[in-house]
Scaffold this motif. Structure first.
Motif, PDB file in Angstrom:
ATOM      1  N   ASP A 194       0.883  -1.170   0.000  1.00 54.50           N
ATOM      2  CA  ASP A 194       0.000   0.000   0.000  1.00 54.50           C
ATOM      3  C   ASP A 194       0.915   1.212   0.000  1.00 54.50           C
ATOM      4  O   ASP A 194       1.327   1.696   1.057  1.00 54.50           O
ATOM      5  N   GLU A 195       1.292   1.677  -1.210  1.00 56.57           N
ATOM      6  CA  GLU A 195       2.262   2.758  -1.310  1.00 56.57           C
ATOM      7  C   GLU A 195       1.760   4.043  -0.668  1.00 56.57           C
ATOM      8  O   GLU A 195       2.553   4.812  -0.111  1.00 56.57           O
ATOM      9  N   ALA A 196       0.475   4.280  -0.718  1.00 56.86           N
ATOM     10  CA  ALA A 196      -0.059   5.509  -0.136  1.00 56.86           C
ATOM     11  C   ALA A 196       0.202   5.571   1.363  1.00 56.86           C
ATOM     12  O   ALA A 196       0.382   6.653   1.924  1.00 56.86           O
ATOM     13  N   GLN A 197       0.217   4.409   2.020  1.00 57.64           N
ATOM     14  CA  GLN A 197       0.448   4.357   3.463  1.00 57.64           C
ATOM     15  C   GLN A 197       1.859   3.876   3.808  1.00 57.64           C
ATOM     16  O   GLN A 197       2.170   3.699   4.989  1.00 57.64           O
ATOM     17  N   SER A 198       2.714   3.656   2.796  1.00 65.04           N
ATOM     18  CA  SER A 198       4.070   3.119   2.996  1.00 65.04           C
ATOM     19  C   SER A 198       4.044   1.761   3.695  1.00 65.04           C
ATOM     20  O   SER A 198       4.917   1.448   4.511  1.00 65.04           O
ATOM     21  N   ILE A 199       3.035   0.957   3.388  1.00 60.05           N
ATOM     22  CA  ILE A 199       2.893  -0.365   3.992  1.00 60.05           C
ATOM     23  C   ILE A 199       3.368  -1.412   2.992  1.00 60.05           C
ATOM     24  O   ILE A 199       2.933  -1.428   1.841  1.00 60.05           O
ATOM     25  N   LEU A 237       3.926 -24.370  15.272  1.00 59.57           N
ATOM     26  CA  LEU A 237       4.550 -23.143  14.801  1.00 59.57           C
ATOM     27  C   LEU A 237       4.599 -22.130  15.949  1.00 59.57           C
ATOM     28  O   LEU A 237       3.606 -21.959  16.668  1.00 59.57           O
ATOM     29  N   GLU A 238       5.745 -21.465  16.082  1.00 62.64           N
ATOM     30  CA  GLU A 238       5.934 -20.481  17.146  1.00 62.64           C
ATOM     31  C   GLU A 238       6.470 -19.189  16.545  1.00 62.64           C
ATOM     32  O   GLU A 238       7.311 -19.208  15.641  1.00 62.64           O
ATOM     33  N   THR A 239       5.977 -18.070  17.081  1.00 60.22           N
ATOM     34  CA  THR A 239       6.512 -16.782  16.659  1.00 60.22           C
ATOM     35  C   THR A 239       6.417 -15.789  17.811  1.00 60.22           C
ATOM     36  O   THR A 239       5.635 -15.984  18.752  1.00 60.22           O
ATOM     37  N   VAL A 240       7.226 -14.744  17.705  1.00 54.57           N
ATOM     38  CA  VAL A 240       7.250 -13.681  18.707  1.00 54.57           C
ATOM     39  C   VAL A 240       7.525 -12.376  17.995  1.00 54.57           C
ATOM     40  O   VAL A 240       8.198 -12.352  16.961  1.00 54.57           O
ATOM     41  N   TRP A 241       6.977 -11.270  18.513  1.00 52.73           N
ATOM     42  CA  TRP A 241       7.223  -9.975  17.896  1.00 52.73           C
ATOM     43  C   TRP A 241       7.114  -8.865  18.936  1.00 52.73           C
ATOM     44  O   TRP A 241       6.584  -9.075  20.032  1.00 52.73           O
ATOM     45  N   SER A 242       7.612  -7.704  18.579  1.00 54.44           N
ATOM     46  CA  SER A 242       7.506  -6.534  19.449  1.00 54.44           C
ATOM     47  C   SER A 242       6.407  -5.634  18.912  1.00 54.44           C
ATOM     48  O   SER A 242       6.259  -5.461  17.700  1.00 54.44           O
ATOM     49  N   MET A 243       5.632  -5.059  19.827  1.00 54.71           N
ATOM     50  CA  MET A 243       4.534  -4.169  19.458  1.00 54.71           C
ATOM     51  C   MET A 243       5.049  -2.729  19.374  1.00 54.71           C
ATOM     52  O   MET A 243       5.654  -2.222  20.322  1.00 54.71           O
ATOM     53  N   PRO A 244       4.808  -2.045  18.245  1.00 50.52           N
ATOM     54  CA  PRO A 244       5.278  -0.656  18.140  1.00 50.52           C
ATOM     55  C   PRO A 244       4.480   0.292  19.012  1.00 50.52           C
ATOM     56  O   PRO A 244       4.999   1.313  19.470  1.00 50.52           O
ATOM     57  N   SER A 245       3.186  -0.022  19.239  1.00 53.90           N
ATOM     58  CA  SER A 245       2.338   0.807  20.096  1.00 53.90           C
ATOM     59  C   SER A 245       1.074   0.028  20.416  1.00 53.90           C
ATOM     60  O   SER A 245       0.806  -1.033  19.825  1.00 53.90           O
ATOM     61  N   ASN A 246       0.275   0.547  21.355  1.00 57.23           N
ATOM     62  CA  ASN A 246      -0.985  -0.105  21.704  1.00 57.23           C
ATOM     63  C   ASN A 246      -2.002  -0.038  20.571  1.00 57.23           C
ATOM     64  O   ASN A 246      -2.973  -0.794  20.542  1.00 57.23           O
ATOM     65  N   ASN A 247      -1.779   0.895  19.630  1.00 61.97           N
ATOM     66  CA  ASN A 247      -2.738   1.096  18.549  1.00 61.97           C
ATOM     67  C   ASN A 247      -2.446   0.250  17.321  1.00 61.97           C
ATOM     68  O   ASN A 247      -3.227   0.279  16.353  1.00 61.97           O
ATOM     69  N   ALA A 248      -1.348  -0.462  17.319  1.00 61.44           N
ATOM     70  CA  ALA A 248      -0.982  -1.249  16.143  1.00 61.44           C
ATOM     71  C   ALA A 248      -1.980  -2.375  15.908  1.00 61.44           C
ATOM     72  O   ALA A 248      -2.509  -2.979  16.853  1.00 61.44           O
ATOM     73  N   GLN A 249      -2.268  -2.647  14.654  1.00 58.08           N
ATOM     74  CA  GLN A 249      -3.122  -3.769  14.289  1.00 58.08           C
ATOM     75  C   GLN A 249      -2.259  -5.001  14.062  1.00 58.08           C
ATOM     76  O   GLN A 249      -1.139  -4.910  13.532  1.00 58.08           O
ATOM     77  N   ASN A 278      -1.616   4.798  10.010  1.00 57.69           N
ATOM     78  CA  ASN A 278      -1.427   6.242  10.166  1.00 57.69           C
ATOM     79  C   ASN A 278       0.041   6.614  10.327  1.00 57.69           C
ATOM     80  O   ASN A 278       0.414   7.786  10.190  1.00 57.69           O
ATOM     81  N   LYS A 279       0.898   5.639  10.628  1.00 56.07           N
ATOM     82  CA  LYS A 279       2.334   5.889  10.772  1.00 56.07           C
ATOM     83  C   LYS A 279       3.147   5.388   9.587  1.00 56.07           C
ATOM     84  O   LYS A 279       4.290   5.802   9.384  1.00 56.07           O
ATOM     85  N   GLY A 280       2.596   4.469   8.816  1.00 52.98           N
ATOM     86  CA  GLY A 280       3.376   3.836   7.756  1.00 52.98           C
ATOM     87  C   GLY A 280       4.226   2.693   8.264  1.00 52.98           C
ATOM     88  O   GLY A 280       5.142   2.243   7.582  1.00 52.98           O
ATOM     89  N   TYR A 281       3.924   2.195   9.474  1.00 57.33           N
ATOM     90  CA  TYR A 281       4.686   1.094  10.071  1.00 57.33           C
ATOM     91  C   TYR A 281       4.151  -0.233   9.570  1.00 57.33           C
ATOM     92  O   TYR A 281       2.940  -0.478   9.590  1.00 57.33           O
ATOM     93  N   SER A 282       5.044  -1.109   9.104  1.00 54.92           N
ATOM     94  CA  SER A 282       4.636  -2.460   8.703  1.00 54.92           C
ATOM     95  C   SER A 282       5.756  -3.440   9.032  1.00 54.92           C
ATOM     96  O   SER A 282       6.913  -3.223   8.685  1.00 54.92           O
ATOM     97  N   ASN A 283       5.383  -4.500   9.698  1.00 52.34           N
ATOM     98  CA  ASN A 283       6.335  -5.524  10.112  1.00 52.34           C
ATOM     99  C   ASN A 283       5.616  -6.864  10.057  1.00 52.34           C
ATOM    100  O   ASN A 283       4.385  -6.915   9.928  1.00 52.34           O
TER     101      ASN A 283
END
Length: 805
Positions: free
Chosen positions: A92-97, A114-126, A209-214
């Motif tokens: 999604d180029e408009a959102q830099s995703i 299957l196991e995975t782990v991740w860090s949350m950028p904020s409480n609002n992240a989807q 809203n931030k353009g964050y994607s992981n």
């Protein structure tokens, strides 16, 4: 090959990359499945040899019609393992995703846990999870959510129809997940009882809203090959005014305590290297934690870091710790995802990547040495119509990471091993790289052929998007042929000449990967009386005649064990498909007895190819080189009574230093005669009679000495009491060569006089003068000492190339 998820909803553009690393065109048969599992068999697509292409999945979905806006992909093709790389890009180029998913080969993974782990950028992240059933049977998947330090949710069961995909927001499907997603570290565990490859899954973390994607990377603890991870190319340095923050999280998914140690080896902009040792992390079973990265921030602020990587080790059994890493800009709009890879689970230390330069984007290639031994690597860049750029074989130090910017190579017009460049109009192609071992490890050492790892990144700083691509070749490159440069005609005895040997290689799919200078070449001459040759290929012509110049070396070859039977299906002891029972019978994977070697499926056999080439070298007698055009350079110089002349000369074969070097057998010098017949001449008082002149004075040196050469004429000193006196010597410059007139002397300049005199200029005042060819040097006044010597320049002879002051 299967891909778990594509979508064309919410402004997402979906593309499929197909990357053919082989020598033949590949026919790919695609099937897409709707989210509900409806199958659509599509017409075959073709990928030309050593090329890549993008498929716009909108084109395929539109054929399927409603319901195919989201789903999953299956591809079929014939060919060797790993010859085709495939990856889904969601943008999604408009959102830099941006997201990417590498398609997996059925039979190459086990998804029952299957196991995975991740860090949350904020409480609002989807957080969006996709679950795809790759089989023809229904599949029940149990999911458990986790958060720091070791809290877990109630199990949640997801039922998947055959070939269906379920995509959901965690908040919608896990009761009480809001408290979990407020945690700094979050994990997800999935288990099922279907066939080993039944489930493929992805976790997408984003803030529009931030353009964050992981995304979060899944692994099965049972597939662990070592207790370490490598992250190749870690973006920790600042880009422009953007500061970057590193995020590293770890979870213990095993039954035992584990200690995690993380190092960040890096290279500074000046080429020197350093390391950042992060605080160790102690994890009990089920525990997850974020790693303190303050040391990274401090080091980035104090040093100019160019490139870094991650090395992580843990003390528990292989596969029992999972680690995720990324870095993001302060505004969270720019995210660099870093796949963490168990290097011993990789097929080989080689790779084949597509590269493209698309407006503001470029491809960066990272290669990392995971060992404590220096190794070599090669790089081959190709593009349409047979264009290629061959990087010379280069060394990579222990723990070092190197980065190749293809756009910079093109724009800077960097030259390759043969002087070629990447044309400015070229915007895409393939890049192949491979380990070239120079260690002394045994072939059965697990580290021997897995010492390097690599990946590529497509970076667009303007659009704030980054995509990663990892695709190994089955085996290392192999040498298939060699050649040496040939002499175009006879060389003269004494003239320098060098031979060069080159080695041609192919990747494990038979595609050429360039021609480079060969290493470890054994050079010989069949007739040393005509010419000799050293280990670097430098020839010295000795005498007239003909000789064979021979080159031989061993080139490494790597052959995959491709005759193994198909990977087995697991059965229960009662003969039924394994249904998560404790007792199972696993069929082995033997190597066919006629393949000529030992090994296991998924390994490569190392061998050597004897490479040989030769040239007939003719040597002719060198023409006689003798000094010519002996001449004075500039005016003579008076330096405190010392008269200095500078002389130069040429060779009869030419004026260059190389030609003058051919005068090494010649003598060039001077003869100075004094009056009288005695073999020692004593100058008159007040000249120093304690320093007489040999009569004649004869000095010479090789005609190949550096030019120009000085000839300094001094006074020899003076003795008290003072007198007026003078004397004259006769000088000639001359040369002789063994190849000219039976080594007879020839005069270059002369004869001419050298006159020294002392005259009175007043009461007890005297002046010294030396004269030659109209030039003079003086000392005025001469001060005599009581011990009969004067503290003045002391040169007792007229000497060409004297080192006296």
């Amino acid at each position: 090959m299967v891909g778990s998820y594509y979508t064309l909803e919410d402004g997402i553009e979906a593309k499929l990359l197909l990357n053919n690393k082989g020598i033949s065109r590949i026919e790919v048969i695609p099937i897409i499945y709707s989210a509900a599992g409806q199958e659509l068999l599509l017409p075959p697509v073709f990928v030309e040899a050593q090329s890549f292409r993008f498929i716009d999945l909108q084109d395929w979905a539109s054929i399927g019609g409603p319901g195919f806006e989201s789903g999953n992909i299956k591809l079929f093709h014939l060919g060797k393992d790993l010859v085709l790389g495939a990856q889904i890009y969601l943008t999604d180029e408009a959102q830099s995703i941006t997201f990417e998913e590498k398609l997996a080969e059925i039979g190459e993974f086990d998804s029952q846990r299957l196991e995975t782990v991740w860090s949350m950028p904020s409480n609002n992240a989807q957080v969006r999870v996709t679950l795809t059933n790759t089989t023809d049977a229904p599949l029940d998947v149990t999911g458990i959510l986790g958060k720091k330090p070791n809290q877990t949710s109630d199990p949640r069961i997801f039922s998947l129809a055959p070939h269906s995909t379920r995509a959901f927001d965690i908040r919608d499907e896990f009761p009480g997940s809001f408290s979990f997603l407020k945690s700094e570290v979050v994990a997800l565990s999935l288990e099922h009882c279907g066939s080993a490859n039944a489930l493929v899954s992805q976790v997408y973390i984003y803030e529009k809203n931030k353009g964050y994607s992981n995304f979060a990377q899944f692994s099965n603890p049972a597939d662990g090959k070592s207790s370490e991870y490598q992250g190749v190319g870690f973006q920790i340095e600042d880009i422009g005014n953007q500061k970057f923050n590193a995020g590293i999280v770890a979870r213990n998914v095993g039954p035992d305590n584990s200690v995690v140690t993380i190092n960040i080896p890096y290279t500074r902009t000046d080429g020197t290297r350093g390391n950042i040792a992060l605080p160790t992390v102690h994890l009990s079973p089920g525990e997850m934690r974020s790693v303190n990265t303050n040391k990274i921030i401090q080091r980035v602020r104090s040093e100019s870091i160019q490139i870094a990587s991650i090395e992580a080790t843990y003390t528990s059994a292989p596969g029992t710790v999972i680690i995720a890493a990324h870095s993001n800009s302060n505004d969270r709009n720019q995210v660099f995802r870093l796949p963490m890879t168990d290097s011993f689970a990789f097929p080989s230390s080689t790779g084949g990547y597509p590269w493209f330069i698309d407006n503001t984007s470029s491809t960066h290639i990272y290669i990392k040495n995971d060992t404590d031994l220096e190794e070599d690597y090669t790089v081959y860049i190709s593009w349409e119509n047979g264009g290629s750029f061959v990087v010379p074989r280069k060394s990579i130090a222990a723990r070092e990471t190197i980065r190749i910017d293809v756009k910079k190579l093109r724009d800077d017009q960097t030259q390759d091993v043969s002087g070629g460049t990447i044309p400015s109009w070229v915007s895409g192609g393939q890049l192949q790289w491979s380990l070239r071992r120079k260690d002394t490890l045994l072939d059965d050492d697990q580290s021997a052929n897995l010492s390097l790892m690599g990946r590529s990144e497509q970076i667009d700083l303007t659009k704030q998007t980054v995509r990663s691509y990892v695709c190994a070749n089955y085996c290392l490159d192999s040498a298939i042929a060699g050649r040496i440069t040939y002499s175009e005609g006879p060389i003269e005895a004494g003239s320098p000449f060098q031979y060069h040997a080159f080695e041609s290689t192919v990747n494990s799919f038979g595609a050429p990967t360039g021609e480079r200078p060969a290493f470890g070449v054994n050079w010989t001459s069949s007739n040393p009386s005509v010419a000799t040759i050293d280990y670097d290929g430098y020839v010295e012509g000795i005498g007239s005649g003909s000789t064979y110049i021979n080159a031989s070396w061993n080139g490494d070859t790597y052959e995959p064990f491709d005759s193994c039977i198909n990977r087995p299906v697991e059965f229960n002891s009662d003969g039924k498909l394994n249904n998560c029972q404790a007792s199972t019978v696993k069929q082995s994977k033997p190597v066919s007895p006629n393949d000529g070697g030992s090994g296991s499926c998924g390994s490569c056999r190392h061998g050597q190819t004897y490479i040989y080439d030769a040239d007939t070298l003719n040597v002719t007698a060198a023409p006689c080189a003798y000094p010519v055009n002996f001449r004075q350079v500039g005016p003579a110089i008076d330096s405190n009574g010392v008269l200095t002349f500078y002389y130069t000369w040429d060779s009869s074969t030419g004026t260059s230093d190389t030609e003058v070097d051919k005068l090494f057998a010649c003598e060039l010098g001077e003869r100075v005669d004094y009056s009288g017949s005695q073999n020692v001449y004593y100058p008159p008082l007040p000249f120093n009679q304690l320093a007489p002149h040999p009569n004649p004075t004869i000095l010479s040196h090789s005609g190949a000495n550096p030019r120009p050469q000085p000839d300094r004429h001094g006074n020899g000193g003076f003795m008290a009491p003072p007198f007026e006196a003078s004397y004259t010597a006769t000088q000639i410059y001359r040369w002789r060569c063994p190849c000219k007139d039976n080594n007879q002397w020839h005069i270059s300049i002369g004869p001419h006089d050298i006159t020294r005199s002392v005259i009175a200029t007043g009461f007890d005042l005297y002046k010294y003068t030396i004269t030659k060819l109209g030039y003079s040097a003086t000392i005025e006044p001469i001060v005599f000492s009581q011990n009969r010597t004067l503290s003045s320049p002391q040169i007792t002879q007229d000497t060409l190339r004297s080192t006296a002051p």
